[in-house]
Design an enzyme around this catalytic site. Structure first.
Site, mmCIF file in Angstrom:
data_model
loop_
_atom_site.group_PDB
_atom_site.id
_atom_site.type_symbol
_atom_site.label_atom_id
_atom_site.label_comp_id
_atom_site.label_asym_id
_atom_site.label_seq_id
_atom_site.Cartn_x
_atom_site.Cartn_y
_atom_site.Cartn_z
ATOM 1 N N LEU A 101 29.698 39.020 44.874
ATOM 2 C CA LEU A 101 31.034 39.557 44.643
ATOM 3 C C LEU A 101 31.585 38.854 43.403
ATOM 4 O O LEU A 101 31.475 37.629 43.274
ATOM 5 C CB LEU A 101 31.946 39.267 45.840
ATOM 6 C CG LEU A 101 31.842 40.182 47.066
ATOM 7 C CD1 LEU A 101 32.712 39.638 48.196
ATOM 8 C CD2 LEU A 101 32.250 41.608 46.730
ATOM 9 N N ASP A 102 32.198 39.611 42.510
ATOM 10 C CA ASP A 102 32.812 39.016 41.329
ATOM 11 C C ASP A 102 33.918 38.049 41.740
ATOM 12 O O ASP A 102 34.500 38.194 42.828
ATOM 13 C CB ASP A 102 33.416 40.103 40.437
ATOM 14 C CG ASP A 102 32.355 40.977 39.783
ATOM 15 O OD1 ASP A 102 31.199 40.519 39.689
ATOM 16 O OD2 ASP A 102 32.679 42.108 39.380
ATOM 17 N N PRO A 103 34.255 37.069 40.887
ATOM 18 C CA PRO A 103 35.370 36.169 41.200
ATOM 19 C C PRO A 103 36.665 36.915 41.515
ATOM 20 O O PRO A 103 37.456 36.470 42.354
ATOM 21 C CB PRO A 103 35.506 35.339 39.914
ATOM 22 C CG PRO A 103 34.103 35.282 39.380
ATOM 23 C CD PRO A 103 33.528 36.645 39.663
#
Length: 308
Positions: free
Chosen positions: A45-47
């Site tokens: 998951l992206d930041p």
């Protein structure tokens, strides 16, 4: 809590990943809490994104690919009228255009084009690798790499709410789907551009969001010791529970533990993968595969400490 060095611990943690942390940063923090000798996540998951991040500890890492390949469900808010360099709110604004006024019927007609099997071009700001480097590293240098179109399946796309310049969508999709790309493509279809404002993963592989815990909750529980933490581990076989369950009697269990092919206790199609358990203890042994009338080891857990 006094920490021992890395320990052998097996199971799956359902973390509600906070915003601002990469998946690997979140993994390492949880790993340190459990002092797990081995750990891995199951799809980044992206930041910017929050939500369900299944983390596999110990022997569960052998089955992480099945969660990586599983369907996922997201709640996302798309900001209309602005294109950005990254396709999300963290990028620089490239263009700004007015958002057309659309009836519910017209909007649904456009959204319907993103349901079912669709084609996507992976974004440059992604972890997809080219010659061993993630695409986002090239993107940060201003280098554009040609990407191949890929087919993905959107099994559900529901409009949850809308404002004059935002759409909130509930999306269930197959592996490899880029929600950011869906947002950008919807913006192009509307003629005004768009980018991702927020992204929350609701579930992976059917795991219930009610079983997710925040980093703060895990940190608080860690003060009570390892036993309290381990009570929140899901069994590793939940990652593969859609495979047929097969119970093996004691002799067959022992042979399987030594990696031997045994007569199959079930009649299933050749090549079928099954979950294997010891009949007496109900301990998970791993995965086996049907080969004619035989059952051969396919992916076994470490059973060195297993006593019948």
């Amino acid at each position: 809590m006094a920490k021992a060095k890395w320990r052998s611990v097996d199971g799956i943690v359902l973390l509600n990943k906070p915003i601002g942390l990469s998946s690997n940063q979140a993994l390492q923090r949880v790993r340190r809490l459990f002092q797990a000798a081995k750990a891995g996540h199951t799809g980044a998951l992206d930041p910017l994104a929050t939500g369900m991040l299944p983390l596999c500890l110990g022997e569960a890492t052998k089955f992480s690919q099945y969660l990586l390949d599983a369907d996922k469900r997201y709640l996302t808010c798309i900001q209309l009228g602005k294109r950005t360099t990254t396709g999300d709110r963290e990028g620089d604004i490239l263009t700004e255009e007015s958002v057309p006024s659309l009836s519910d019927e017209s909007l649904e007609s456009i959204l319907d084009g993103f349901r079912g099997e669709i084609e996507q071009i992976p974004p440059m700001y992604s972890a997809l690798k080219h010659e061993g480097k993630p695409l986002y590293e090239y993107a940060r240098q201003g280098i554009v790499i040609e990407r191949k179109r890929r087919r993905v399946t959107i099994s559900n796309l529901t409009l949850v709410s809308r404002t004059a310049d935002t759409l909130t969508l509930d999306i269930q999709c197959s592996k490899g789907t880029y929600i950011r790309t869906i947002g950008e493509d919807i913006g192009e279809a509307l003629g005004c551009g768009a980018h991702l404002h927020s992204l929350h993963r609701i579930s992976t592989a059917g795991y219930s969001p009610e079983n997710m815990m925040t980093m703060e909750e895990f940190e608080a529980i860690s003060e009570q010791g390892y036993e309290a933490l381990d009570a929140h581990l899901l069994p590793m076989d939940t990652a593969v529970e859609y495979f047929t369950k097969v119970d093996l009697p004691e002799t067959d269990t022992m042979n399987m533990m030594f990696g031997r092919t045994i007569p199959s206790p079930v009649s299933l199609d050749n090549g079928t993968v099954v979950r294997m358990f010891d009949q007496g203890t109900q301990r998970f042994l791993g995965l086996g595969q049907i080969k004619g009338t035989m059952l051969r080891p396919f992916r076994l857990v470490n059973t060195s400490e297993f006593s019948l």
